[in-house]
Every structure is written in structure tokens, then in C-alpha cells.
Design an enzyme around this catalytic site. Structure first.
Site, PDB file in Angstrom:
ATOM      1  N   LEU A   1     -11.419  -6.481 -11.721  1.00 49.09           N
ATOM      2  CA  LEU A   1     -12.800  -6.152 -11.370  1.00 49.09           C
ATOM      3  C   LEU A   1     -13.752  -6.632 -12.461  1.00 49.09           C
ATOM      4  O   LEU A   1     -13.402  -6.647 -13.637  1.00 49.09           O
ATOM      5  CB  LEU A   1     -12.952  -4.638 -11.204  1.00 49.09           C
ATOM      6  CG  LEU A   1     -12.299  -4.006  -9.984  1.00 49.09           C
ATOM      7  CD1 LEU A   1     -12.530  -2.500  -9.995  1.00 49.09           C
ATOM      8  CD2 LEU A   1     -12.821  -4.611  -8.689  1.00 49.09           C
TER       9      LEU A   1
ATOM     10  N   HIS B   1       0.209   1.603 -12.986  1.00 50.92           N
ATOM     11  CA  HIS B   1       0.959   0.434 -13.454  1.00 50.92           C
ATOM     12  C   HIS B   1       2.427   0.825 -13.635  1.00 50.92           C
ATOM     13  O   HIS B   1       2.719   1.902 -14.174  1.00 50.92           O
ATOM     14  CB  HIS B   1       0.369  -0.060 -14.779  1.00 50.92           C
ATOM     15  CG  HIS B   1       1.011  -1.326 -15.245  1.00 50.92           C
ATOM     16  ND1 HIS B   1       0.742  -2.544 -14.655  1.00 50.92           N
ATOM     17  CD2 HIS B   1       1.917  -1.562 -16.226  1.00 50.92           C
ATOM     18  CE1 HIS B   1       1.471  -3.479 -15.260  1.00 50.92           C
ATOM     19  NE2 HIS B   1       2.188  -2.916 -16.210  1.00 50.92           N
TER      20      HIS B   1
ATOM     21  N   GLY C   1       0.780  -1.242   0.000  1.00 49.18           N
ATOM     22  CA  GLY C   1       0.000   0.000   0.000  1.00 49.18           C
ATOM     23  C   GLY C   1       0.807   1.285   0.000  1.00 49.18           C
ATOM     24  O   GLY C   1       0.365   2.292   0.562  1.00 49.18           O
ATOM     25  N   SER C   2       1.964   1.304  -0.675  1.00 50.26           N
ATOM     26  CA  SER C   2       2.728   2.554  -0.657  1.00 50.26           C
ATOM     27  C   SER C   2       2.047   3.628  -1.515  1.00 50.26           C
ATOM     28  O   SER C   2       2.097   4.822  -1.172  1.00 50.26           O
ATOM     29  CB  SER C   2       4.175   2.328  -1.101  1.00 50.26           C
ATOM     30  OG  SER C   2       4.263   2.110  -2.482  1.00 50.26           O
ATOM     31  N   ASN C   3       1.421   3.240  -2.607  1.00 50.53           N
ATOM     32  CA  ASN C   3       0.660   4.232  -3.389  1.00 50.53           C
ATOM     33  C   ASN C   3      -0.522   4.750  -2.581  1.00 50.53           C
ATOM     34  O   ASN C   3      -0.814   5.947  -2.583  1.00 50.53           O
ATOM     35  CB  ASN C   3       0.196   3.637  -4.718  1.00 50.53           C
ATOM     36  CG  ASN C   3       1.283   3.701  -5.772  1.00 50.53           C
ATOM     37  OD1 ASN C   3       1.603   4.774  -6.277  1.00 50.53           O
ATOM     38  ND2 ASN C   3       1.899   2.561  -6.077  1.00 50.53           N
TER      39      ASN C   3
ATOM     40  N   ASP D   1      -4.811  -3.728 -17.404  1.00 49.29           N
ATOM     41  CA  ASP D   1      -3.830  -2.654 -17.642  1.00 49.29           C
ATOM     42  C   ASP D   1      -4.086  -1.966 -18.981  1.00 49.29           C
ATOM     43  O   ASP D   1      -3.160  -1.669 -19.752  1.00 49.29           O
ATOM     44  CB  ASP D   1      -2.393  -3.203 -17.574  1.00 49.29           C
ATOM     45  CG  ASP D   1      -2.080  -3.760 -16.192  1.00 49.29           C
ATOM     46  OD1 ASP D   1      -2.618  -3.220 -15.215  1.00 49.29           O
ATOM     47  OD2 ASP D   1      -1.324  -4.745 -16.088  1.00 49.29           O
TER      48      ASP D   1
ATOM     49  N   ASN E   1      -6.151   3.258 -12.265  1.00 46.72           N
ATOM     50  CA  ASN E   1      -5.149   2.260 -11.891  1.00 46.72           C
ATOM     51  C   ASN E   1      -3.762   2.846 -12.129  1.00 46.72           C
ATOM     52  O   ASN E   1      -3.580   3.710 -12.988  1.00 46.72           O
ATOM     53  CB  ASN E   1      -5.318   0.994 -12.734  1.00 46.72           C
ATOM     54  CG  ASN E   1      -4.343  -0.092 -12.336  1.00 46.72           C
ATOM     55  OD1 ASN E   1      -4.090  -0.324 -11.138  1.00 46.72           O
ATOM     56  ND2 ASN E   1      -3.757  -0.779 -13.310  1.00 46.72           N
TER      57      ASN E   1
END
Ligand code: GRF
Length: 205
Positions: A98, A114, A12-14, A150, A112
């Protein structure tokens, strides 16, 4: 004001960079925030709860069909009022695809990040893919989510150089530093209603 759901699976760094930006008012006009993980051991859950006081929810994928997962996710989104008129869903290291239903329902409301310059190196281990391909430049991309992995209209990208001395760890670290910046920027553009579409292209007004 928007309500924000951040979906994670791991460290969870983002997510932390986004929560930190909200706390420091680098991202404004966010009302409710919820962090949702598909794993109970996602380290980011503790960071969200303990460091930022943000509510967290867990939907364990195990034993659920994709449809059942999506229904549970929709229930949580409803609970936090992350809806299709004022909601934003940010995938941040969320290792699950999803369902089409949610993606279509929240069209142009799911982002998102990437770790490559899409459309190159989609999928897992993007940094290793870049090294294996021998490219000299890689980077990261924030894009709207569509029904393919992506994929979807690109909002922001940032390049980073690849040096001869790089390995997967060093390259991932360099890219991650940029991820934390462009995710925040893309969210601000979304909240500021600055993103306009023409086909697959996103224009920043
Ligand atoms: C990031 O590299 C992101 O681009 C990718 O998964 C990784 C998640 O890292 N989708 P973190 O959980 O945000 O630290």
C-alpha cells in the site's frame, strides 16, 4: 462499532476465518464489511459473496500506477465508510504494497498477517525461508502496517514447531491454522481498544 475492509489477492482463508468469526459472534461490534481484491480471479471473492453475503470490490492493479490504485482504494473505503476514526483495514494475503499516503492516513488502523515470527523471514515464501534457514520453531505474526514490507508494531505472535519430516506444504498448513486464530484475536483486541503503543511496542491492556 467499526467498519471493516479486508484486502485479499488469493484464496482468502484468513478472510473466511474473519468473516466466519463475525457470523458466529466471536468478533462483535462490526458494522459494515467489504472485501476488496486486486485480482478478479481471487478465490476469496466468491467465498465472501456466496458464503457470507459480503459485498466485494475489485481494483485491478494492471494499468494503474500505485497512486491511481490507492486513489481507487480510498474511494471504496469512503463508500463503505471505513474511515480514519472508525475503520479497520485487514490485509489478508494481499500481495501488494500500500502507498505511503494510505498507510500514514490509516496509521494504526491497518493490520497484516504474516506466516513467520517477524522480524524473521519477511517477504515471500516465509515458510520456505524458515525451512531453508533450519530453524526449529516458526509461526505467524499479526502486526500493524507501516511503510516497510512486513514491518510495523507486532500485536500477536504464535509459535509452531518445525519437525524433521516437514516440507513447505506441511509447515504452511500448521502455521495457517494458527493464523486463523490470532488474526481473529488481534481484531478483537483492536475493536476492544485494548492496544496501547510505546514506540514500536504494542501493549495489551
Ligand atoms: C497467509 O499465509 C498469510 O499469512 C500471508 O498470505 C497467506 C494468505 O493466505 N500473508 P489466505 O489467502 O488467507 O488463505
Amino acid at each position: 462499532m467499526i467498519n471493516l475492509a479486508i484486502l485479499i489477492s488469493g484464496r482468502g482463508s484468513n478472510m473466511a476465518a474473519i468473516l466466519n468469526a463475525i457470523e458466529n459472534k466471536q468478533i462483535t461490534n462490526v458494522d459494515k464489511v467489504v472485501v476488496i481484491a486486486n485480482r478478479s480471479d481471487a478465490v476469496g471473492l466468491q467465498i465472501a459473496k456466496n458464503l457470507y453475503g459480503v459485498p466485494t470490490e475489485i481494483i485491478l492493479k494492471k494499468n494503474l500506477t500505485n497512486e491511481e490504485f490507492d486513489i481507487k482504494l480510498l474511494d471504496i473505503l469512503k463508500l463503505y465508510n471505513v474511515n480514519t476514526s472508525n475503520g479497520l483495514i485487514c490485509l489478508a494475503g494481499f500481495m501488494q504494497i500500500l502507498g505511503e499516503f494510505i498507510v500514514n492516513m490509516y496509521a494504526h488502523r491497518i493490520l497484516n498477517i504474516h506466516p513467520s515470527l517477524l522480524p524473521s523471514f519477511k517477504g515471500l515464501n516465509a515458510q520456505k525461508q524458515a525451512l531453508d534457514a533450519g530453524v526449529k520453531i516458526s509461526g505467524c505474526t499479526v502486526h500493524f502496517v507501516d511503510t516497510a514490507v512486513d514491518n510495523g508494531p507486532i500485536i500477536l505472535q504464535k509459535c509452531v514447531p518445525i519437525f524433521d519430516s516437514d516440507n513447505e506444504t506441511s509447515l504452511s498448513k500448521r502455521i495457517l491454522g494458527e493464523e486463523h486464530k490470532i488474526y481473529k484475536d488481534a481484531i478483537n483486541l483492536f475493536i476492544g481498544n485494548k492496544l496501547k503503543f510505546k514506540g514500536n511496542r504494542v501493549f495489551i491492556s
